[in-house]
Design a protein around this motif. Sequence first.
Motif, PDB file in Angstrom:
ATOM      1  N   ALA A   1       0.842  -1.203   0.000  1.00  0.00           N
ATOM      2  CA  ALA A   1       0.000   0.000   0.000  1.00  0.00           C
ATOM      3  C   ALA A   1       0.871   1.244   0.000  1.00  0.00           C
ATOM      4  O   ALA A   1       1.716   1.422   0.885  1.00  0.00           O
ATOM      5  N   ILE A   2       0.707   2.077  -1.033  1.00  0.00           N
ATOM      6  CA  ILE A   2       1.405   3.345  -1.066  1.00  0.00           C
ATOM      7  C   ILE A   2       0.384   4.386  -0.614  1.00  0.00           C
ATOM      8  O   ILE A   2      -0.436   4.871  -1.387  1.00  0.00           O
ATOM      9  N   ILE A   3       0.437   4.622   0.681  1.00  0.00           N
ATOM     10  CA  ILE A   3      -0.615   5.353   1.375  1.00  0.00           C
ATOM     11  C   ILE A   3      -0.806   6.760   0.820  1.00  0.00           C
ATOM     12  O   ILE A   3      -1.932   7.195   0.585  1.00  0.00           O
ATOM     13  N   ARG A   4       0.298   7.464   0.626  1.00  0.00           N
ATOM     14  CA  ARG A   4       0.248   8.877   0.251  1.00  0.00           C
ATOM     15  C   ARG A   4      -0.622   9.118  -0.982  1.00  0.00           C
ATOM     16  O   ARG A   4      -1.340  10.114  -1.052  1.00  0.00           O
ATOM     17  N   ILE A   5      -0.565   8.198  -1.930  1.00  0.00           N
ATOM     18  CA  ILE A   5      -1.350   8.380  -3.156  1.00  0.00           C
ATOM     19  C   ILE A   5      -2.468   7.342  -3.259  1.00  0.00           C
ATOM     20  O   ILE A   5      -3.101   7.187  -4.292  1.00  0.00           O
ATOM     21  N   ARG A   6      -2.698   6.647  -2.153  1.00  0.00           N
ATOM     22  CA  ARG A   6      -3.754   5.634  -2.111  1.00  0.00           C
ATOM     23  C   ARG A   6      -3.677   4.659  -3.292  1.00  0.00           C
ATOM     24  O   ARG A   6      -4.654   4.490  -4.034  1.00  0.00           O
ATOM     25  N   LEU A   7      -2.534   4.075  -3.437  1.00  0.00           N
ATOM     26  CA  LEU A   7      -2.356   3.043  -4.463  1.00  0.00           C
ATOM     27  C   LEU A   7      -2.230   1.686  -3.765  1.00  0.00           C
ATOM     28  O   LEU A   7      -1.367   1.501  -2.906  1.00  0.00           O
ATOM     29  N   ALA A   8      -3.138   0.796  -4.126  1.00  0.00           N
ATOM     30  CA  ALA A   8      -3.152  -0.543  -3.535  1.00  0.00           C
ATOM     31  C   ALA A   8      -2.665  -1.547  -4.563  1.00  0.00           C
ATOM     32  O   ALA A   8      -3.230  -1.660  -5.648  1.00  0.00           O
ATOM     33  N   VAL A   9      -1.589  -2.265  -4.226  1.00  0.00           N
ATOM     34  CA  VAL A   9      -1.026  -3.249  -5.143  1.00  0.00           C
ATOM     35  C   VAL A   9      -1.245  -4.647  -4.556  1.00  0.00           C
ATOM     36  O   VAL A   9      -0.919  -4.901  -3.391  1.00  0.00           O
ATOM     37  N   PHE A  10      -1.825  -5.511  -5.372  1.00  0.00           N
ATOM     38  CA  PHE A  10      -2.019  -6.900  -4.968  1.00  0.00           C
ATOM     39  C   PHE A  10      -1.251  -7.805  -5.917  1.00  0.00           C
ATOM     40  O   PHE A  10      -1.265  -7.589  -7.132  1.00  0.00           O
ATOM     41  N   ILE A  11      -0.605  -8.793  -5.362  1.00  0.00           N
ATOM     42  CA  ILE A  11       0.009  -9.837  -6.188  1.00  0.00           C
ATOM     43  C   ILE A  11      -0.744 -11.116  -5.848  1.00  0.00           C
ATOM     44  O   ILE A  11      -0.622 -11.664  -4.749  1.00  0.00           O
ATOM     45  N   ASP A  12      -1.582 -11.516  -6.775  1.00  0.00           N
ATOM     46  CA  ASP A  12      -2.509 -12.619  -6.534  1.00  0.00           C
ATOM     47  C   ASP A  12      -1.920 -13.946  -6.976  1.00  0.00           C
ATOM     48  O   ASP A  12      -1.602 -14.133  -8.147  1.00  0.00           O
ATOM     49  N   GLY A  13      -1.791 -14.857  -6.046  1.00  0.00           N
ATOM     50  CA  GLY A  13      -1.304 -16.193  -6.367  1.00  0.00           C
ATOM     51  C   GLY A  13      -2.230 -16.874  -7.367  1.00  0.00           C
ATOM     52  O   GLY A  13      -3.446 -16.779  -7.254  1.00  0.00           O
ATOM     53  N   CYS A  14      -1.619 -17.534  -8.354  1.00  0.00           N
ATOM     54  CA  CYS A  14      -2.395 -18.121  -9.458  1.00  0.00           C
ATOM     55  C   CYS A  14      -3.435 -19.127  -8.973  1.00  0.00           C
ATOM     56  O   CYS A  14      -4.557 -19.156  -9.468  1.00  0.00           O
ATOM     57  N   PHE A  15      -3.072 -19.953  -8.008  1.00  0.00           N
ATOM     58  CA  PHE A  15      -4.013 -20.975  -7.556  1.00  0.00           C
ATOM     59  C   PHE A  15      -5.148 -20.372  -6.735  1.00  0.00           C
ATOM     60  O   PHE A  15      -6.323 -20.504  -7.084  1.00  0.00           O
ATOM     61  N   TRP A  16      -4.810 -19.680  -5.694  1.00  0.00           N
ATOM     62  CA  TRP A  16      -5.829 -19.190  -4.753  1.00  0.00           C
ATOM     63  C   TRP A  16      -6.746 -18.150  -5.354  1.00  0.00           C
ATOM     64  O   TRP A  16      -7.886 -17.988  -4.938  1.00  0.00           O
ATOM     65  N   GLY A  76     -11.703   5.735  -2.884  1.00  0.00           N
ATOM     66  CA  GLY A  76     -10.763   6.633  -3.531  1.00  0.00           C
ATOM     67  C   GLY A  76      -9.381   6.057  -3.793  1.00  0.00           C
ATOM     68  O   GLY A  76      -8.445   6.799  -4.110  1.00  0.00           O
ATOM     69  N   TRP A  77      -9.252   4.757  -3.643  1.00  0.00           N
ATOM     70  CA  TRP A  77      -7.962   4.128  -3.928  1.00  0.00           C
ATOM     71  C   TRP A  77      -7.871   3.743  -5.396  1.00  0.00           C
ATOM     72  O   TRP A  77      -8.886   3.527  -6.059  1.00  0.00           O
ATOM     73  N   THR A  78      -6.646   3.664  -5.877  1.00  0.00           N
ATOM     74  CA  THR A  78      -6.375   3.045  -7.175  1.00  0.00           C
ATOM     75  C   THR A  78      -5.912   1.625  -6.874  1.00  0.00           C
ATOM     76  O   THR A  78      -5.082   1.425  -5.982  1.00  0.00           O
ATOM     77  N   VAL A  79      -6.468   0.666  -7.590  1.00  0.00           N
ATOM     78  CA  VAL A  79      -6.138  -0.734  -7.308  1.00  0.00           C
ATOM     79  C   VAL A  79      -5.445  -1.371  -8.512  1.00  0.00           C
ATOM     80  O   VAL A  79      -5.940  -1.297  -9.635  1.00  0.00           O
ATOM     81  N   GLU A  80      -4.291  -1.941  -8.271  1.00  0.00           N
ATOM     82  CA  GLU A  80      -3.541  -2.645  -9.308  1.00  0.00           C
ATOM     83  C   GLU A  80      -3.358  -4.085  -8.861  1.00  0.00           C
ATOM     84  O   GLU A  80      -2.780  -4.346  -7.805  1.00  0.00           O
ATOM     85  N   ARG A  81      -3.855  -5.010  -9.676  1.00  0.00           N
ATOM     86  CA  ARG A  81      -3.688  -6.431  -9.342  1.00  0.00           C
ATOM     87  C   ARG A  81      -2.803  -7.112 -10.382  1.00  0.00           C
ATOM     88  O   ARG A  81      -2.969  -6.894 -11.578  1.00  0.00           O
ATOM     89  N   TYR A  82      -1.886  -7.910  -9.898  1.00  0.00           N
ATOM     90  CA  TYR A  82      -0.980  -8.649 -10.784  1.00  0.00           C
ATOM     91  C   TYR A  82      -1.066 -10.128 -10.442  1.00  0.00           C
ATOM     92  O   TYR A  82      -1.186 -10.489  -9.270  1.00  0.00           O
ATOM     93  N   TRP A  83      -0.947 -10.967 -11.448  1.00  0.00           N
ATOM     94  CA  TRP A  83      -0.912 -12.405 -11.201  1.00  0.00           C
ATOM     95  C   TRP A  83       0.455 -12.808 -10.704  1.00  0.00           C
ATOM     96  O   TRP A  83       1.462 -12.234 -11.110  1.00  0.00           O
ATOM     97  N   GLY A  84       0.443 -13.824  -9.869  1.00  0.00           N
ATOM     98  CA  GLY A  84       1.694 -14.348  -9.329  1.00  0.00           C
ATOM     99  C   GLY A  84       2.675 -14.797 -10.389  1.00  0.00           C
ATOM    100  O   GLY A  84       3.860 -14.874 -10.129  1.00  0.00           O
ATOM    101  N   HIS A  85       2.179 -15.096 -11.601  1.00  0.00           N
ATOM    102  CA  HIS A  85       3.098 -15.578 -12.645  1.00  0.00           C
ATOM    103  C   HIS A  85       3.829 -14.433 -13.358  1.00  0.00           C
ATOM    104  O   HIS A  85       4.709 -14.688 -14.164  1.00  0.00           O
ATOM    105  N   THR A  86       3.463 -13.203 -13.060  1.00  0.00           N
ATOM    106  CA  THR A  86       4.118 -12.067 -13.716  1.00  0.00           C
ATOM    107  C   THR A  86       5.520 -11.858 -13.128  1.00  0.00           C
ATOM    108  O   THR A  86       5.704 -11.976 -11.915  1.00  0.00           O
ATOM    109  N   ALA A 109       2.026   8.304 -12.987  1.00  0.00           N
ATOM    110  CA  ALA A 109       0.766   8.793 -13.559  1.00  0.00           C
ATOM    111  C   ALA A 109      -0.090   9.451 -12.489  1.00  0.00           C
ATOM    112  O   ALA A 109      -0.668  10.523 -12.700  1.00  0.00           O
ATOM    113  N   ILE A 110      -0.167   8.840 -11.326  1.00  0.00           N
ATOM    114  CA  ILE A 110      -0.984   9.401 -10.240  1.00  0.00           C
ATOM    115  C   ILE A 110      -0.371  10.722  -9.771  1.00  0.00           C
ATOM    116  O   ILE A 110      -1.063  11.714  -9.585  1.00  0.00           O
ATOM    117  N   ASN A 111       0.949  10.735  -9.598  1.00  0.00           N
ATOM    118  CA  ASN A 111       1.623  11.958  -9.154  1.00  0.00           C
ATOM    119  C   ASN A 111       1.402  13.097 -10.136  1.00  0.00           C
ATOM    120  O   ASN A 111       1.176  14.244  -9.741  1.00  0.00           O
TER     121      ASN A 111
END
Length: 128
Positions: A43-58, A97-107, A122-124
């Motif tokens: 979580a990059i709090i200052r700009i409310r950017l939430a990054v998730f790295i999602d495991g392929c299986f789960w 008001g957050w920006t959400v970025e999700r990435y697969w675990g295989h990336t 881009a947000i800045n």
Amino acid sequence: MRATVGRNNAKELAVRALLFRHGIRFRVNYPVPELPRRSIDIAIIRIRLAVFIDGCFWHGCPIHRSMPKANQRWWAEKLKRNIERDAETTATLIRLGWTVERYWGHTHDSEIADSVLRKISAINEALG
Ligand SMILES: [Zn+2]
């Protein structure tokens, strides 16, 4: 499954190290507002950017989703709930008001880090 989880943690650590090296400061496993027991991976709090790295299986990656042989119905339900949960988490954060970025675990970790860095720029820029 254990191996899948382990790999994802390693991936997350690698991405965090790359971001840190670029001067990005963030919190890890930051609580999702309004949703108990859920957290933002990076979580990059200052700009409310939430990054998730999602495991392929789960998280049900469309390329690597797989179904254990035993208890198929239970697993199908479980994985479906995980996907719904992810969607709810994303929707809640966006509403707040957050920006959400999700990435697969295989990336690849550097690919994720580059993408996050571009997003931060881009947000800045948008914030001026
Ligand atoms: Zn995958």
